[in-house]
Write a protein that holds these residues in place. Structure first.
Motif, PDB file in Angstrom:
ATOM      1  N   GLY A 291       9.727   2.322  -8.266  1.00 26.91           N
ATOM      2  CA  GLY A 291       8.554   1.537  -8.652  1.00 26.91           C
ATOM      3  C   GLY A 291       7.253   1.987  -8.022  1.00 26.91           C
ATOM      4  O   GLY A 291       6.357   1.157  -7.796  1.00 26.91           O
ATOM      5  N   HIS A 292       7.121   3.283  -7.756  1.00 24.40           N
ATOM      6  CA  HIS A 292       5.816   3.758  -7.254  1.00 24.40           C
ATOM      7  C   HIS A 292       4.728   3.385  -8.265  1.00 24.40           C
ATOM      8  O   HIS A 292       4.942   3.434  -9.478  1.00 24.40           O
ATOM      9  N   SER A 293       3.552   3.055  -7.765  1.00 27.07           N
ATOM     10  CA  SER A 293       2.491   2.574  -8.669  1.00 27.07           C
ATOM     11  C   SER A 293       2.102   3.624  -9.706  1.00 27.07           C
ATOM     12  O   SER A 293       1.657   3.274 -10.806  1.00 27.07           O
ATOM     13  N   GLU A 294       2.262   4.908  -9.364  1.00 23.73           N
ATOM     14  CA  GLU A 294       1.926   5.929 -10.374  1.00 23.73           C
ATOM     15  C   GLU A 294       2.878   5.841 -11.557  1.00 23.73           C
ATOM     16  O   GLU A 294       2.486   6.024 -12.715  1.00 23.73           O
ATOM     17  N   ARG A 295       4.130   5.529 -11.291  1.00 24.06           N
ATOM     18  CA  ARG A 295       5.085   5.370 -12.391  1.00 24.06           C
ATOM     19  C   ARG A 295       4.830   4.060 -13.150  1.00 24.06           C
ATOM     20  O   ARG A 295       4.953   3.997 -14.372  1.00 24.06           O
TER      21      ARG A 295
ATOM     22  N   TYR B 298       4.473  -1.362   1.109  1.00 24.02           N
ATOM     23  CA  TYR B 298       3.240  -1.972   0.601  1.00 24.02           C
ATOM     24  C   TYR B 298       2.209  -0.867   0.442  1.00 24.02           C
ATOM     25  O   TYR B 298       1.749  -0.275   1.433  1.00 24.02           O
ATOM     26  N   GLU B 299       1.854  -0.591  -0.804  1.00 19.45           N
ATOM     27  CA  GLU B 299       0.911   0.485  -1.092  1.00 19.45           C
ATOM     28  C   GLU B 299      -0.212  -0.028  -1.998  1.00 19.45           C
ATOM     29  O   GLU B 299      -0.060  -0.023  -3.233  1.00 19.45           O
ATOM     30  N   PRO B 300      -1.305  -0.486  -1.416  1.00 23.67           N
ATOM     31  CA  PRO B 300      -2.418  -0.926  -2.261  1.00 23.67           C
ATOM     32  C   PRO B 300      -2.890   0.253  -3.120  1.00 23.67           C
ATOM     33  O   PRO B 300      -3.152   1.336  -2.592  1.00 23.67           O
TER      34      PRO B 300
ATOM     35  N   GLY C 245       8.054  10.811   3.481  1.00 22.37           N
ATOM     36  CA  GLY C 245       7.065  11.616   2.763  1.00 22.37           C
ATOM     37  C   GLY C 245       7.366  11.642   1.273  1.00 22.37           C
ATOM     38  O   GLY C 245       8.506  11.889   0.869  1.00 22.37           O
ATOM     39  N   ASN C 246       6.348  11.360   0.485  1.00 24.08           N
ATOM     40  CA  ASN C 246       6.464  11.409  -0.975  1.00 24.08           C
ATOM     41  C   ASN C 246       5.631  12.596  -1.455  1.00 24.08           C
ATOM     42  O   ASN C 246       4.405  12.523  -1.478  1.00 24.08           O
ATOM     43  N   TRP C 247       6.330  13.660  -1.827  1.00 24.96           N
ATOM     44  CA  TRP C 247       5.606  14.884  -2.229  1.00 24.96           C
ATOM     45  C   TRP C 247       4.979  14.757  -3.609  1.00 24.96           C
ATOM     46  O   TRP C 247       4.193  15.609  -4.014  1.00 24.96           O
TER      47      TRP C 247
ATOM     48  N   TYR D 126       3.736   0.673   5.341  1.00 22.43           N
ATOM     49  CA  TYR D 126       2.424   0.725   4.699  1.00 22.43           C
ATOM     50  C   TYR D 126       2.253   2.121   4.106  1.00 22.43           C
ATOM     51  O   TYR D 126       2.664   3.117   4.708  1.00 22.43           O
ATOM     52  N   GLY D 127       1.628   2.225   2.935  1.00 20.83           N
ATOM     53  CA  GLY D 127       1.304   3.524   2.350  1.00 20.83           C
ATOM     54  C   GLY D 127      -0.069   3.486   1.708  1.00 20.83           C
ATOM     55  O   GLY D 127      -0.453   2.491   1.083  1.00 20.83           O
ATOM     56  N   GLY D 128      -0.793   4.583   1.834  1.00 20.86           N
ATOM     57  CA  GLY D 128      -2.126   4.686   1.235  1.00 20.86           C
ATOM     58  C   GLY D 128      -3.079   5.343   2.211  1.00 20.86           C
ATOM     59  O   GLY D 128      -3.594   4.685   3.108  1.00 20.86           O
ATOM     60  N   SER D 129      -3.244   6.684   2.048  1.00 20.01           N
ATOM     61  CA  SER D 129      -4.183   7.445   2.884  1.00 20.01           C
ATOM     62  C   SER D 129      -3.867   7.369   4.370  1.00 20.01           C
ATOM     63  O   SER D 129      -4.770   7.287   5.207  1.00 20.01           O
ATOM     64  N   VAL D 130      -2.570   7.403   4.681  1.00 17.40           N
ATOM     65  CA  VAL D 130      -2.177   7.460   6.098  1.00 17.40           C
ATOM     66  C   VAL D 130      -2.236   8.909   6.570  1.00 17.40           C
ATOM     67  O   VAL D 130      -1.860   9.839   5.855  1.00 17.40           O
ATOM     68  N   GLY D 131      -2.712   9.099   7.788  1.00 16.15           N
ATOM     69  CA  GLY D 131      -2.748  10.417   8.407  1.00 16.15           C
ATOM     70  C   GLY D 131      -2.530  10.281   9.906  1.00 16.15           C
ATOM     71  O   GLY D 131      -2.323   9.173  10.416  1.00 16.15           O
TER      72      GLY D 131
ATOM     73  N   ALA E 298       5.596   4.181   7.644  1.00 24.05           N
ATOM     74  CA  ALA E 298       4.640   4.516   6.585  1.00 24.05           C
ATOM     75  C   ALA E 298       5.271   5.400   5.528  1.00 24.05           C
ATOM     76  O   ALA E 298       6.186   6.185   5.810  1.00 24.05           O
ATOM     77  N   LEU E 299       4.771   5.213   4.304  1.00 23.49           N
ATOM     78  CA  LEU E 299       5.093   6.123   3.201  1.00 23.49           C
ATOM     79  C   LEU E 299       3.856   7.003   3.031  1.00 23.49           C
ATOM     80  O   LEU E 299       2.745   6.500   2.844  1.00 23.49           O
ATOM     81  N   ILE E 300       4.084   8.300   3.116  1.00 25.16           N
ATOM     82  CA  ILE E 300       2.970   9.246   3.207  1.00 25.16           C
ATOM     83  C   ILE E 300       2.959  10.130   1.972  1.00 25.16           C
ATOM     84  O   ILE E 300       3.958  10.806   1.688  1.00 25.16           O
ATOM     85  N   GLY E 301       1.853  10.160   1.261  1.00 25.19           N
ATOM     86  CA  GLY E 301       1.732  11.045   0.107  1.00 25.19           C
ATOM     87  C   GLY E 301       1.095  12.366   0.501  1.00 25.19           C
ATOM     88  O   GLY E 301       1.760  13.275   1.003  1.00 25.19           O
ATOM     89  N   GLY E 302      -0.215  12.487   0.300  1.00 21.45           N
ATOM     90  CA  GLY E 302      -0.917  13.749   0.515  1.00 21.45           C
ATOM     91  C   GLY E 302      -0.622  14.408   1.853  1.00 21.45           C
ATOM     92  O   GLY E 302      -0.392  15.624   1.922  1.00 21.45           O
ATOM     93  N   ALA E 303      -0.594  13.620   2.921  1.00 19.22           N
ATOM     94  CA  ALA E 303      -0.407  14.211   4.255  1.00 19.22           C
ATOM     95  C   ALA E 303       1.010  14.741   4.457  1.00 19.22           C
ATOM     96  O   ALA E 303       1.247  15.534   5.374  1.00 19.22           O
TER      97      ALA E 303
ATOM     98  N   TRP F  45      -5.559   0.948  -4.609  1.00 18.47           N
ATOM     99  CA  TRP F  45      -6.911   1.426  -4.324  1.00 18.47           C
ATOM    100  C   TRP F  45      -6.958   2.329  -3.095  1.00 18.47           C
ATOM    101  O   TRP F  45      -7.961   3.017  -2.875  1.00 18.47           O
ATOM    102  N   ALA F  46      -5.894   2.337  -2.290  1.00 21.07           N
ATOM    103  CA  ALA F  46      -5.905   3.181  -1.084  1.00 21.07           C
ATOM    104  C   ALA F  46      -5.123   4.476  -1.276  1.00 21.07           C
ATOM    105  O   ALA F  46      -5.241   5.394  -0.465  1.00 21.07           O
ATOM    106  N   ILE F  47      -4.328   4.551  -2.357  1.00 22.36           N
ATOM    107  CA  ILE F  47      -3.482   5.733  -2.553  1.00 22.36           C
ATOM    108  C   ILE F  47      -4.344   6.927  -2.948  1.00 22.36           C
ATOM    109  O   ILE F  47      -5.094   6.868  -3.926  1.00 22.36           O
ATOM    110  N   GLY F  48      -4.227   8.001  -2.176  1.00 19.77           N
ATOM    111  CA  GLY F  48      -4.948   9.235  -2.475  1.00 19.77           C
ATOM    112  C   GLY F  48      -6.452   9.082  -2.391  1.00 19.77           C
ATOM    113  O   GLY F  48      -7.188   9.954  -2.850  1.00 19.77           O
ATOM    114  N   ALA F  49      -6.925   7.997  -1.811  1.00 22.35           N
ATOM    115  CA  ALA F  49      -8.358   7.693  -1.818  1.00 22.35           C
ATOM    116  C   ALA F  49      -9.079   8.261  -0.611  1.00 22.35           C
ATOM    117  O   ALA F  49     -10.311   8.317  -0.591  1.00 22.35           O
TER     118      ALA F  49
HETATM  119  C1  PEP Z   1       1.761   7.503  -2.083  1.00 23.98           C
HETATM  120  O1  PEP Z   1       1.451   7.932  -3.182  1.00 23.98           O
HETATM  121  O2  PEP Z   1       2.865   6.965  -1.902  1.00 23.98           O
HETATM  122  C2  PEP Z   1       0.798   7.624  -1.006  1.00 23.98           C
HETATM  123  C3  PEP Z   1       0.911   6.844   0.030  1.00 23.98           C
HETATM  124  O3  PEP Z   1      -0.202   8.563  -1.178  1.00 23.98           O
HETATM  125  P1  PEP Z   1      -1.346   8.985  -0.128  1.00 23.98           P
HETATM  126  O4  PEP Z   1      -0.716   9.019   1.249  1.00 23.98           O
HETATM  127  O5  PEP Z   1      -1.771  10.338  -0.575  1.00 23.98           O
HETATM  128  O6  PEP Z   1      -2.410   7.967  -0.226  1.00 23.98           O
END
Ligand code: PEP
Length: 250
Positions: A92-96, A164-166, A8-10, A208-213, A229-234, A168-172
């Motif tokens: 190396g998170h894409s936001e950084r 792998y975090e596309p 989880g990535n808070w 995989y990371g990007g809008s996983v729930g 998975a790497l999980i952001g929002g969830a 376009w899928a992060i937080g989308a």
């Molecule tokens: C993230 O920022 O690493 C991420 C996967 O975010 P989200 O799950 O919110 O798309």
């Protein structure tokens, strides 16, 4: 056989009591056939250490500065993280990369520093929507992996984690399809094979990371090259995060 990993990535969330409340629920997760990691902000790492110590849940940081100490105002060293019990660090998170201008080379230095400190890097790579439309996904993620792992030795590569975090899928709210994610994760495993050989390619865990729930995690885990998975929002919703983990451990 690679062990599944849910991390989880808070991000910049979890101030004050909110961090403890979330950590207290995560601490109650039941161990099973998957690893569970949380990466709160720096300010909540001592709380993570206090509440997760003695459980199977591990914790890590979202960033690090690649120097042992010195005149780097506002930065945090690898030793500061290990002193707080961190065993993981996102690099190396894409936001950084996008918001703070982190280059491939700088990310590579961070990966090296994290390994030197005895932690495991979670190296994030991923393409923008435009790069995907231009058919450049493979070349972008392979470049990010090659540069991110420049200073890594073959015998270290098997214990790395790549996410792998596309972008376009992060937080989308709209994840990649499991097939799109598998294709990219397969390219990444192939890339690790080219760089470090079979043992490393078989051992490296690719997330995989990007809008996983909880509703889509199973589809990603069913893919042969996706190990978690790497999980952001969830990851900020305790019940949802534990539900994702419970699917992985099953
Ligand atoms: C993230 O920022 O690493 C991420 C996967 O975010 P989200 O799950 O919110 O798309």
């Amino acid at each position: 056989m690679r062990r599944a990993l849910i991390a989880g990535n808070w991000k910049m969330n979890g101030a004050g009591d909110a961090a403890a409340a979330l950590l207290q629920v995560v601490a109650k997760a039941e161990p099973g056939a998957a690893d569970l990691v949380v990466c709160p902000p720096f300010t909540a790492l001592s709380e993570a250490q206090r509440l997760l110590c003695g459980t199977f849940v591990q914790w890590g940081a979202q960033n690090v500065y690649p120097a042992p100490s010195g005149a780097y105002t506002g930065e945090i060293s690898p030793a500061m993280l290990t002193a707080l019990g961190c065993r993981w660090c996102i690099c190396g998170h894409s936001e950084r990369r996008q918001l703070l201008g982190e280059t491939d080379g700088f990310v590579g230095q961070k990966v090296r520093a994290v390994l030197d400190a005895g932690m495991t890097p979670i190296l994030c790579v991923g393409e923008t929507a435009g790069e995907r439309q231009d058919g450049r996904t493979a070349s972008v993620v392979e470049r990010e992996v090659e540069k991110g792992l420049t200073e890594v030795a073959a015998d270290e590569a098997a214990r790395l984690v790549i996410a792998y975090e596309p972008i376009w899928a992060i937080g989308a709210g709209q994840a990649a399809t499991a097939e799109e994610a598998e294709e990219a994760c397969g390219w990444l495993r192939e890339c690790v094979f080219r760089l470090f050989g079979r043992a490393a390619a078989d051992g490296v865990r690719i997330l995989y990371g990007g809008s996983v729930g909880s509703g889509n995690i199973a589809s990603f885990l069913a893919m042969p090259d996706i190990d978690g998975a790497l999980i952001g929002g969830a990851s900020l919703r305790a019940d949802e995060f534990i539900s994702i983990y419970n699917t992985a451990k099953a």
